[in-house]
Write a protein that holds these residues in place. Sequence first.
Motif, PDB file in Angstrom:
ATOM      1  N   ILE A   6     -16.944  -4.441  22.793  1.00 43.61           N
ATOM      2  CA  ILE A   6     -17.147  -5.592  23.661  1.00 43.61           C
ATOM      3  C   ILE A   6     -17.784  -5.119  24.958  1.00 43.61           C
ATOM      4  O   ILE A   6     -17.195  -4.328  25.687  1.00 43.61           O
ATOM      5  CB  ILE A   6     -15.821  -6.326  23.928  1.00 43.61           C
ATOM      6  CG1 ILE A   6     -15.220  -6.794  22.594  1.00 43.61           C
ATOM      7  CG2 ILE A   6     -16.043  -7.504  24.871  1.00 43.61           C
ATOM      8  CD1 ILE A   6     -13.857  -7.405  22.710  1.00 43.61           C
ATOM      9  N   GLN A   8     -19.312  -5.028  28.789  1.00 42.47           N
ATOM     10  CA  GLN A   8     -19.006  -5.556  30.119  1.00 42.47           C
ATOM     11  C   GLN A   8     -20.273  -6.235  30.601  1.00 42.47           C
ATOM     12  O   GLN A   8     -21.304  -5.588  30.760  1.00 42.47           O
ATOM     13  CB  GLN A   8     -18.607  -4.408  31.058  1.00 42.47           C
ATOM     14  CG  GLN A   8     -17.346  -3.688  30.652  1.00 42.47           C
ATOM     15  CD  GLN A   8     -16.140  -4.618  30.631  1.00 42.47           C
ATOM     16  OE1 GLN A   8     -15.926  -5.394  31.550  1.00 42.47           O
ATOM     17  NE2 GLN A   8     -15.371  -4.560  29.560  1.00 42.47           N
ATOM     18  N   THR A   9     -20.204  -7.548  30.787  1.00 39.53           N
ATOM     19  CA  THR A   9     -21.406  -8.282  31.197  1.00 39.53           C
ATOM     20  C   THR A   9     -21.450  -8.442  32.711  1.00 39.53           C
ATOM     21  O   THR A   9     -20.415  -8.490  33.370  1.00 39.53           O
ATOM     22  CB  THR A   9     -21.452  -9.657  30.523  1.00 39.53           C
ATOM     23  OG1 THR A   9     -20.294 -10.396  30.903  1.00 39.53           O
ATOM     24  CG2 THR A   9     -21.513  -9.526  29.015  1.00 39.53           C
ATOM     25  N   PRO A  12     -21.038 -14.198  33.448  1.00 38.59           N
ATOM     26  CA  PRO A  12     -20.242 -14.786  32.364  1.00 38.59           C
ATOM     27  C   PRO A  12     -21.100 -15.108  31.132  1.00 38.59           C
ATOM     28  O   PRO A  12     -22.202 -15.643  31.264  1.00 38.59           O
ATOM     29  CB  PRO A  12     -19.681 -16.063  32.977  1.00 38.59           C
ATOM     30  CG  PRO A  12     -19.739 -15.851  34.453  1.00 38.59           C
ATOM     31  CD  PRO A  12     -20.941 -14.972  34.690  1.00 38.59           C
ATOM     32  N   LEU A  14     -20.523 -16.532  26.924  1.00 38.06           N
ATOM     33  CA  LEU A  14     -19.569 -17.070  25.955  1.00 38.06           C
ATOM     34  C   LEU A  14     -18.965 -15.938  25.130  1.00 38.06           C
ATOM     35  O   LEU A  14     -19.679 -15.026  24.696  1.00 38.06           O
ATOM     36  CB  LEU A  14     -20.256 -18.060  25.007  1.00 38.06           C
ATOM     37  CG  LEU A  14     -20.728 -19.377  25.593  1.00 38.06           C
ATOM     38  CD1 LEU A  14     -21.531 -20.161  24.556  1.00 38.06           C
ATOM     39  CD2 LEU A  14     -19.543 -20.196  26.072  1.00 38.06           C
ATOM     40  N   ASP A  15     -17.656 -16.014  24.883  1.00 39.42           N
ATOM     41  CA  ASP A  15     -16.978 -14.975  24.098  1.00 39.42           C
ATOM     42  C   ASP A  15     -17.600 -14.802  22.721  1.00 39.42           C
ATOM     43  O   ASP A  15     -17.714 -13.690  22.222  1.00 39.42           O
ATOM     44  CB  ASP A  15     -15.492 -15.289  23.949  1.00 39.42           C
ATOM     45  CG  ASP A  15     -14.709 -15.007  25.212  1.00 39.42           C
ATOM     46  OD1 ASP A  15     -15.231 -14.286  26.092  1.00 39.42           O
ATOM     47  OD2 ASP A  15     -13.574 -15.503  25.315  1.00 39.42           O
ATOM     48  N   ILE A  16     -18.007 -15.904  22.102  1.00 33.40           N
ATOM     49  CA  ILE A  16     -18.586 -15.806  20.755  1.00 33.40           C
ATOM     50  C   ILE A  16     -19.861 -14.966  20.757  1.00 33.40           C
ATOM     51  O   ILE A  16     -20.194 -14.309  19.782  1.00 33.40           O
ATOM     52  CB  ILE A  16     -18.819 -17.203  20.139  1.00 33.40           C
ATOM     53  CG1 ILE A  16     -19.038 -17.096  18.642  1.00 33.40           C
ATOM     54  CG2 ILE A  16     -19.966 -17.911  20.833  1.00 33.40           C
ATOM     55  CD1 ILE A  16     -18.916 -18.407  17.913  1.00 33.40           C
ATOM     56  N   LYS A  18     -20.537 -12.597  23.376  1.00 34.78           N
ATOM     57  CA  LYS A  18     -20.155 -11.281  23.873  1.00 34.78           C
ATOM     58  C   LYS A  18     -19.426 -10.458  22.805  1.00 34.78           C
ATOM     59  O   LYS A  18     -19.576  -9.238  22.739  1.00 34.78           O
ATOM     60  CB  LYS A  18     -19.276 -11.437  25.113  1.00 34.78           C
ATOM     61  CG  LYS A  18     -19.028 -10.142  25.847  1.00 34.78           C
ATOM     62  CD  LYS A  18     -18.450 -10.356  27.220  1.00 34.78           C
ATOM     63  CE  LYS A  18     -17.029 -10.839  27.158  1.00 34.78           C
ATOM     64  NZ  LYS A  18     -16.381 -10.833  28.481  1.00 34.78           N
ATOM     65  N   ASN A  19     -18.639 -11.123  21.966  1.00 37.34           N
ATOM     66  CA  ASN A  19     -17.845 -10.409  20.965  1.00 37.34           C
ATOM     67  C   ASN A  19     -18.593 -10.153  19.667  1.00 37.34           C
ATOM     68  O   ASN A  19     -18.031  -9.582  18.735  1.00 37.34           O
ATOM     69  CB  ASN A  19     -16.556 -11.175  20.669  1.00 37.34           C
ATOM     70  CG  ASN A  19     -15.653 -11.238  21.870  1.00 37.34           C
ATOM     71  OD1 ASN A  19     -15.762 -10.438  22.786  1.00 37.34           O
ATOM     72  ND2 ASN A  19     -14.762 -12.200  21.878  1.00 37.34           N
ATOM     73  N   ARG A  20     -19.854 -10.571  19.582  1.00 37.67           N
ATOM     74  CA  ARG A  20     -20.619 -10.314  18.358  1.00 37.67           C
ATOM     75  C   ARG A  20     -20.873  -8.815  18.267  1.00 37.67           C
ATOM     76  O   ARG A  20     -21.016  -8.136  19.265  1.00 37.67           O
ATOM     77  CB  ARG A  20     -21.915 -11.110  18.352  1.00 37.67           C
ATOM     78  CG  ARG A  20     -23.096 -10.313  18.862  1.00 37.67           C
ATOM     79  CD  ARG A  20     -24.423 -10.939  18.707  1.00 37.67           C
ATOM     80  NE  ARG A  20     -25.350 -10.239  17.883  1.00 37.67           N
ATOM     81  CZ  ARG A  20     -25.715  -8.979  17.977  1.00 37.67           C
ATOM     82  NH1 ARG A  20     -25.174  -8.172  18.828  1.00 37.67           N
ATOM     83  NH2 ARG A  20     -26.622  -8.482  17.179  1.00 37.67           N
TER      84      ARG A  20
END
Length: 89
Positions: A6, A8-9, A12, A14-16, A18-20
């Motif tokens: 994951i 560090q952006t 902000p 979206l989690d969907i 960032k978590n890809r």
Amino acid sequence: MNSIKIPQTQFPVLDIIKNRWSARAFAEKEISDDAFNTLFEAASWAASANNEQPWEYVYAHKDTPGFQQLWECLMPGNQPWAKNAALLV
């Protein structure tokens, strides 16, 4: 189990998104028809150049002549990690 990296952006996201995680190799695991159809449904909604849908895809399942043909189109550096994919698109 694969560990998902994951990032560090800076802003902000979206989690969907960032978590890809994109694996560099694929397991010899079959893809269900539901997953296959969902994949292509999602792809059909993706943005395209000049908004000129529909996209067209060439795909082949593992252990079919088409798979071998698509695999041979890959750059030599990509062939080792794609050889076990259940599907090439």
